[in-house]
Design a protein around this motif. Structure first.
Motif, PDB file in Angstrom:
ATOM      1  N   SER A 176       0.036   0.276 -11.411  1.00  0.00           N
ATOM      2  CA  SER A 176       0.847   1.516 -10.652  1.00  0.00           C
ATOM      3  C   SER A 176       1.465   2.485 -11.457  1.00  0.00           C
ATOM      4  CB  SER A 176       1.474   1.077  -9.450  1.00  0.00           C
ATOM      5  OG  SER A 176       1.921   2.061  -8.763  1.00  0.00           O
ATOM      6  N   GLU A 177       2.327   1.733 -12.116  1.00  0.00           N
ATOM      7  CA  GLU A 177       3.240   2.494 -12.989  1.00  0.00           C
ATOM      8  C   GLU A 177       2.447   3.327 -14.155  1.00  0.00           C
ATOM      9  OE1 GLU A 177       5.953  -0.242 -14.655  1.00  0.00           O
ATOM     10  OE2 GLU A 177       7.004  -0.841 -12.907  1.00  0.00           O
ATOM     11  N   VAL A 233      -2.636 -16.055  -1.750  1.00  0.00           N
ATOM     12  CA  VAL A 233      -2.176 -16.469  -2.956  1.00  0.00           C
ATOM     13  C   VAL A 233      -2.764 -15.546  -3.935  1.00  0.00           C
ATOM     14  CG1 VAL A 233      -3.891 -18.078  -3.177  1.00  0.00           C
ATOM     15  CG2 VAL A 233      -1.993 -18.324  -4.544  1.00  0.00           C
ATOM     16  N   GLN A 234      -3.867 -14.933  -3.664  1.00  0.00           N
ATOM     17  CA  GLN A 234      -4.559 -13.957  -4.486  1.00  0.00           C
ATOM     18  C   GLN A 234      -3.778 -12.774  -4.943  1.00  0.00           C
ATOM     19  OE1 GLN A 234      -8.089 -14.405  -6.460  1.00  0.00           O
ATOM     20  NE2 GLN A 234      -6.489 -13.239  -7.630  1.00  0.00           N
ATOM     21  N   PHE A 235      -3.234 -12.294  -3.828  1.00  0.00           N
ATOM     22  CA  PHE A 235      -2.266 -10.961  -3.661  1.00  0.00           C
ATOM     23  C   PHE A 235      -1.063 -11.414  -4.714  1.00  0.00           C
ATOM     24  CE2 PHE A 235       1.038  -8.276  -1.968  1.00  0.00           C
ATOM     25  CZ  PHE A 235       0.402  -7.011  -2.452  1.00  0.00           C
ATOM     26  N   GLU A 236      -0.536 -12.291  -4.361  1.00  0.00           N
ATOM     27  CA  GLU A 236       0.763 -12.780  -4.784  1.00  0.00           C
ATOM     28  C   GLU A 236       0.400 -12.816  -6.437  1.00  0.00           C
ATOM     29  OE1 GLU A 236       3.643 -13.135  -3.686  1.00  0.00           O
ATOM     30  OE2 GLU A 236       2.681 -12.142  -1.837  1.00  0.00           O
ATOM     31  N   GLN A 237      -0.548 -13.548  -6.749  1.00  0.00           N
ATOM     32  CA  GLN A 237      -0.715 -13.928  -8.247  1.00  0.00           C
ATOM     33  C   GLN A 237      -1.146 -12.348  -9.006  1.00  0.00           C
ATOM     34  OE1 GLN A 237      -4.268 -16.294  -8.222  1.00  0.00           O
ATOM     35  NE2 GLN A 237      -3.320 -18.111  -8.037  1.00  0.00           N
ATOM     36  N   ASP A 238      -1.872 -11.423  -8.298  1.00  0.00           N
ATOM     37  CA  ASP A 238      -2.136 -10.278  -8.787  1.00  0.00           C
ATOM     38  C   ASP A 238      -1.055  -9.274  -9.002  1.00  0.00           C
ATOM     39  OD1 ASP A 238      -4.662 -11.060  -9.210  1.00  0.00           O
ATOM     40  OD2 ASP A 238      -5.760  -9.997  -7.506  1.00  0.00           O
ATOM     41  N   GLN A 239       0.012  -9.406  -8.063  1.00  0.00           N
ATOM     42  CA  GLN A 239       0.981  -8.509  -7.619  1.00  0.00           C
ATOM     43  C   GLN A 239       1.818  -7.867  -8.909  1.00  0.00           C
ATOM     44  OE1 GLN A 239       3.891  -9.466  -4.538  1.00  0.00           O
ATOM     45  NE2 GLN A 239       4.086  -7.258  -3.768  1.00  0.00           N
ATOM     46  N   PRO A 240       2.292  -8.775 -10.057  1.00  0.00           N
ATOM     47  CA  PRO A 240       2.724  -8.307 -11.174  1.00  0.00           C
ATOM     48  C   PRO A 240       1.983  -7.164 -12.145  1.00  0.00           C
ATOM     49  CG  PRO A 240       3.248 -10.569 -11.021  1.00  0.00           C
ATOM     50  CD  PRO A 240       2.157 -10.167  -9.874  1.00  0.00           C
ATOM     51  N   TYR A 241       0.647  -7.510 -12.011  1.00  0.00           N
ATOM     52  CA  TYR A 241      -0.244  -6.649 -12.681  1.00  0.00           C
ATOM     53  C   TYR A 241      -0.549  -5.283 -11.791  1.00  0.00           C
ATOM     54  CZ  TYR A 241      -1.298 -10.958 -15.131  1.00  0.00           C
ATOM     55  OH  TYR A 241      -1.243 -12.361 -15.735  1.00  0.00           O
ATOM     56  N   LEU A 242      -0.759  -5.392 -10.433  1.00  0.00           N
ATOM     57  CA  LEU A 242      -0.696  -4.066  -9.748  1.00  0.00           C
ATOM     58  C   LEU A 242       0.324  -3.283  -9.855  1.00  0.00           C
ATOM     59  CD1 LEU A 242      -1.998  -5.890  -6.317  1.00  0.00           C
ATOM     60  CD2 LEU A 242      -3.290  -4.646  -7.916  1.00  0.00           C
ATOM     61  N   GLN A 243       1.679  -3.920 -10.088  1.00  0.00           N
ATOM     62  CA  GLN A 243       2.731  -3.050 -10.126  1.00  0.00           C
ATOM     63  C   GLN A 243       2.631  -2.195 -11.533  1.00  0.00           C
ATOM     64  OE1 GLN A 243       5.216  -2.394  -8.089  1.00  0.00           O
ATOM     65  NE2 GLN A 243       6.026  -0.929  -9.693  1.00  0.00           N
ATOM     66  N   ARG A 257       0.649  -1.168  -0.061  1.00  0.00           N
ATOM     67  CA  ARG A 257      -0.036  -0.061   0.141  1.00  0.00           C
ATOM     68  C   ARG A 257       0.893   1.270  -0.021  1.00  0.00           C
ATOM     69  NH1 ARG A 257      -4.676  -0.205   4.302  1.00  0.00           N
ATOM     70  NH2 ARG A 257      -6.066  -1.049   2.645  1.00  0.00           N
ATOM     71  N   SER A 258       1.970   1.092   0.684  1.00  0.00           N
ATOM     72  CA  SER A 258       2.940   2.634   0.747  1.00  0.00           C
ATOM     73  C   SER A 258       3.631   2.715  -0.570  1.00  0.00           C
ATOM     74  CB  SER A 258       3.881   2.150   1.699  1.00  0.00           C
ATOM     75  OG  SER A 258       4.811   1.335   1.611  1.00  0.00           O
ATOM     76  N   VAL A 259       3.745   1.474  -1.689  1.00  0.00           N
ATOM     77  CA  VAL A 259       4.711   1.937  -2.775  1.00  0.00           C
ATOM     78  C   VAL A 259       3.747   2.094  -4.048  1.00  0.00           C
ATOM     79  CG1 VAL A 259       6.624   0.920  -1.904  1.00  0.00           C
ATOM     80  CG2 VAL A 259       5.012  -0.656  -2.978  1.00  0.00           C
ATOM     81  N   LEU A 260       2.503   1.359  -3.955  1.00  0.00           N
ATOM     82  CA  LEU A 260       1.598   1.518  -5.022  1.00  0.00           C
ATOM     83  C   LEU A 260       0.959   2.666  -5.260  1.00  0.00           C
ATOM     84  CD1 LEU A 260       0.257  -2.088  -5.024  1.00  0.00           C
ATOM     85  CD2 LEU A 260       1.951  -1.270  -6.401  1.00  0.00           C
ATOM     86  N   HIS A 261       0.363   3.131  -6.400  1.00  0.00           N
ATOM     87  CA  HIS A 261      -0.342   4.495  -6.587  1.00  0.00           C
ATOM     88  C   HIS A 261      -1.516   4.261  -5.443  1.00  0.00           C
ATOM     89  CE1 HIS A 261      -2.763   7.356  -8.680  1.00  0.00           C
ATOM     90  NE2 HIS A 261      -1.580   7.814  -9.033  1.00  0.00           N
ATOM     91  N   LYS A 262      -1.576   5.613  -5.055  1.00  0.00           N
ATOM     92  CA  LYS A 262      -2.616   5.699  -4.161  1.00  0.00           C
ATOM     93  C   LYS A 262      -4.443   5.228  -4.393  1.00  0.00           C
ATOM     94  CE  LYS A 262      -3.524  10.806  -5.034  1.00  0.00           C
ATOM     95  NZ  LYS A 262      -3.392  12.157  -4.508  1.00  0.00           N
ATOM     96  N   ARG A 263      -4.302   5.261  -5.810  1.00  0.00           N
ATOM     97  CA  ARG A 263      -5.699   4.933  -6.348  1.00  0.00           C
ATOM     98  C   ARG A 263      -5.923   3.385  -6.295  1.00  0.00           C
ATOM     99  NH1 ARG A 263      -9.890   8.591  -7.996  1.00  0.00           N
ATOM    100  NH2 ARG A 263      -8.991  10.770  -8.786  1.00  0.00           N
ATOM    101  N   ILE A 264      -4.909   2.716  -6.130  1.00  0.00           N
ATOM    102  CA  ILE A 264      -5.249   1.312  -6.241  1.00  0.00           C
ATOM    103  C   ILE A 264      -5.525   0.895  -4.616  1.00  0.00           C
ATOM    104  CG2 ILE A 264      -4.003  -1.043  -6.160  1.00  0.00           C
ATOM    105  CD1 ILE A 264      -2.067   0.138  -8.070  1.00  0.00           C
ATOM    106  N   GLN A 265      -6.862   0.290  -4.543  1.00  0.00           N
ATOM    107  CA  GLN A 265      -7.375  -0.041  -3.320  1.00  0.00           C
ATOM    108  C   GLN A 265      -7.195  -1.359  -3.139  1.00  0.00           C
ATOM    109  OE1 GLN A 265      -9.028   2.319  -1.171  1.00  0.00           O
ATOM    110  NE2 GLN A 265      -8.179   3.698  -2.786  1.00  0.00           N
ATOM    111  N   LEU A 266      -6.516  -1.660  -1.779  1.00  0.00           N
ATOM    112  CA  LEU A 266      -5.970  -3.040  -1.391  1.00  0.00           C
ATOM    113  C   LEU A 266      -6.970  -3.826  -0.405  1.00  0.00           C
ATOM    114  CD1 LEU A 266      -2.066  -2.697  -1.456  1.00  0.00           C
ATOM    115  CD2 LEU A 266      -3.651  -3.514  -3.127  1.00  0.00           C
ATOM    116  N   ASP A 267      -7.966  -3.068  -0.045  1.00  0.00           N
ATOM    117  CA  ASP A 267      -8.708  -3.386   1.043  1.00  0.00           C
ATOM    118  C   ASP A 267      -9.505  -5.044   0.880  1.00  0.00           C
ATOM    119  OD1 ASP A 267      -8.229  -0.863   1.668  1.00  0.00           O
ATOM    120  OD2 ASP A 267     -10.497  -0.215   1.907  1.00  0.00           O
TER     121      ASP A 267
END
Length: 335
Positions: free
Chosen positions: A118-119, A105-115, A87-97
């Protein structure tokens, strides 16, 4: 593999777990026994797994315990801290709630796309123009099929960015019936059913119910089709959605994924009626998502919860078709 195992442990209902069960979880990952053993020992060192000394350890080295206690507190803290760092490094518009309630495992699978998302946001901010899904998909992550054939739509809804991405859906339009006499209502109720037979059976009763629409879900197609809902049903007021599918693991998974994007509740009167019939064997190949099942059961009575658990333990299920047309219609009219 670590995320697969910790995700399983987080949703595990018992306090202890056998080594054999841990091995079964890891089998699908295609790793060697040595890799598996080193991971289990790492979880021991982290305090997540604690050896049940009375059960002993294996002769085979590295020696593992035949049974482990699960430290749920440490597991939850580790996942929580990982999300806080993201949450501290991704763009503030991305809601991780949402990820705080989902398996790790869902977060791990999504993490490359979240990055990548964010970019994109850091460079472009939110898009202003509506464009087709393949175009926006390519802009975001470099894969034009990510939304149409992959998990892109579900992920964007999960992080509360689907509407903001201004995507023109390419999914098939919904098949639905609308009771136009209720178009001025301030509150609208909508029933989504998984199968066509159930849709056709319920359709004649629509006008006799409190519901404004009856929607044919067509299995997993509903997950994309609901993107068209407000364009096809431009009604003002509050909207409340209910879902009725086969009482099997896949039907529950569909409801769970749908409820991530809209507040869809299980249509309990129908499910409770199904549970008065004998279940049938089959569909053992369905994926069991513990969190989805747990969330689904929250809406049921204690008696029905027990029936569902026992049914799945036997490898059984209940299709919607156990309810005959006259029963379906009576249940809906008397909702």
């Amino acid at each position: 593999m670590k995320e697969v195992i910790t995700s399983y442990l987080l949703s595990y209902s018992r306090k202890t777990i056998a080594l054999e069960e841990l091995e079964n979880i890891a089998q699908g990952e295609g790793k060697s026994y040595l890799h598996f053993a080193e991971l289990i020992l790492e979880l021991e060192e982290d305090g997540i797994l604690e050896c049940v000394k009375a059960k002993g350890r294996t002769i085979k080295k590295p020696q593992l315990a035949y049974s482990y206690r699960i430290n749920q507190a440490i597991l939850k803290d580790e996942h929580f801290n990982r999300l806080q760092r993201a949450r501290s490094v991704l763009h503030k518009r991305i809601q991780l709630d949402r990820y705080f309630q989902l398996p790790p495992v869902q977060f791990e699978q999504d993490q490359p796309y979240l990055q990548k998302i964010s970019e994109y946001l850091q460079k472009n901010n939110l898009p202003q123009d509506r464009v087709p899904a393949p175009e926006r998909s390519f802009e975001l992550i470099g894969d034009e099929k990510w939304m149409t054939d992959g998990s892109g739509v579900e992920l964007l809804k999960r992080i509360s960015l689907w509407d903001e991405m201004r995507v023109i859906p390419v999914a098939d339009p919904l098949m639905l019936a609308v009771d136009v006499s209720k178009r001025e209502n301030s509150i609208h109720f909508h029933l989504i059913v998984e199968n066509k037979t159930t849709y056709q059976g319920l359709l004649p009763a629509l006008r006799d119910t409190e519901f404004t629409t009856l929607i044919y879900g067509s299995g997993r197609k509903i997950l994309r089709g609901m993107d068209h809902f407000h364009e096809q049903v431009p009604l003002t007021g509050q909207h409340h959605f209910y879902y009725f599918g086969d009482l099997d693991l896949e039907g529950i998974n569909i409801w769970s994924e749908l409820s991530e994007s809209i507040d869809a509740r299980p249509a309990i009167p129908f499910y409770s009626a199904c549970l008065t019939y004998a279940s049938v064997a089959g569909k053992r190949n369905h994926r069991r998502v513990e969190q989805a099942l747990a969330n689904f059961l929250k809406y049921m009575s204690d008696e029905d919860k027990q029936k569902v658990r026992e049914m799945f333990e036997k490898g059984h299920y209940l299709p919607q078709e156990v309810l005959k047309t006259n029963v379906l219609q009576d249940l809906w009219r008397n909702w």
